[in-house]
Design an enzyme around this catalytic site. Structure first.
Site: not given
Ligand code: GLV
Ligand code: GLV
Length: 338
Positions: A161-163, A242, A244, A273, A292
């Site tokens: 995706g974008r990341i 980075t 989930r 978390e 996170h």
């Protein structure tokens, strides 16, 4: 008509609440920690809109009990796995997120982690601070803290995706071969531009020297990296996450790191978390752990707050919020508080 009420589960950077106060009566949870679930339910019942974070559980029980008043949930994150989207849509509750603006910050952190784990930056820092370097009596040593050179190696991206794409762009400077796996293949043009080659997961696991995960958390991606997948990776390979925490089976990863099936891991996200300082991951040298902080830059966190405000303001004006997640909600109810 009195202004609609928005409840924000945490303070946010920037002037988002001032901007909103023209359209909303704003209440902000004053604590650094999340409101307890029971409190959140009560607040939701008394609100027309919510500003939420990943740590706020917006399940169907909450959404239903907040009817008929609650109309929109504006999530301060790109991911929204904490929200029951299907239920929200059915109830006519709009859900928005903050896509796009955290792409670069998250890709940057991914690279910080890739460099940190492969060049042993955290270990090296400890080595200096603890006095071990000083006590070793040697300045420069041919065998001290040798790491793994990434230039020219293979980067495997899971989730393009974008990341994922922003991570790929940054890999060019390291002259890496880029392979990727995703449920959806990119258009050929885009693959060419990125210099990325589409492969199946099996091939990616076997060929990559660094694997970086950028998928959302869905039932399909839950524990997609487990014992079987870790065993297919190279012994010299690194895993970076980075996205989930729940995309990786942590127990299997701990085993892989302890028994050296892989060389190391760098993790910004965890199944639970915050993770406990007693967690087995914290006892291992071949891991780098961050809390996170993928989107944690002043620039990005401020832009995320702006998007939250823009969505809520559009909705208050009866317009479709710019980054609406559940577009099917438009068939259930039109935007606005009338
Ligand atoms: C952070 O993890 C986000 O989804 O924005
Ligand atoms: C998030 O912005 C993504 O699509 O990767």
């Amino acid at each position: 008509m009195p202004k609609p009420k928005v409840f924000a589960t945490r303070k946010l950077p920037g002037n988002v609440f001032e901007r909103l106060s023209e359209y909303y009566e704003v209440e902000v949870w004053p604590e650094y920690t999340a409101p307890p679930y029971e409190v959140l339910i009560e607040k939701a019942k008394q609100s027309d809109a919510l500003i939420t974070l990943l740590t706020d559980k917006i399940d169907c029980n909450l959404l239903e009990s907040a009817q008929p008043r609650l109309r929109i949930v504006s999530q301060y994150a790109v991911g929204y796995d904490n929200i029951d989207i299907e239920c929200a849509t059915r109830l006519g509750v709009y859900v928005t997120n903050t896509p796009g603006v955290l792409t670069d910050a998250t890709a940057d952190l991914t690279w910080a982690l890739i460099m940190a784990i492969t060049r042993r930056i955290v270990e090296a820092d400890k080595f200096v601070r603890s006095g071990e370097w000083y006590r070793s009596g040697t300045g420069w040593h041919p065998m001290m803290l040798l790491g793994f050179e990434i230039t020219g190696k293979t980067l495997g991206i899971i989730g393009m995706g974008r990341i994922g794409r922003a991570v790929a762009q940054r890999a060019k400077g390291f002259r890496m071969r880029i392979i990727y796996y995703d449920k959806y293949r990119l258009p050929e043009e885009m693959e060419k531009e990125l210099g990325a080659e589409y492969v199946d997961l099996e091939t990616l696991l076997r060929e990559a020297d660094v694997i970086s995960i950028h998928t959302p958390l869905t039932p399909e991606t839950y524990h997609m990296i487990g014992e079987e997948q870790l065993k297919k990776m190279k012994k010299t390979a690194y895993l970076v996450n980075t996205s989930r925490g729940k995309v990786i089976d942590t127990e299997a990863l701990v085993k892989a790191l302890k028994e050296k099936w892989i060389a190391g891991a760098a993790l910004d996200v965890f199944e639970e978390e915050p993770i406990s300082p007693d967690h087995p991951l914290t006892k291992l040298d071949n891991v780098v752990l961050t809390p996170h902080i993928g989107s944690a830059t002043w620039e990005t966190r401020t832009r995320m707050a702006d998007i939250v405000a823009e969505n809520l303001i559009a909705f208050a004006k009866g317009e479709v919020p710019p980054t609406l997640v559940n577009k099917d909600v438009l068939k259930v109810r039109s935007p606005g508080f009338k």
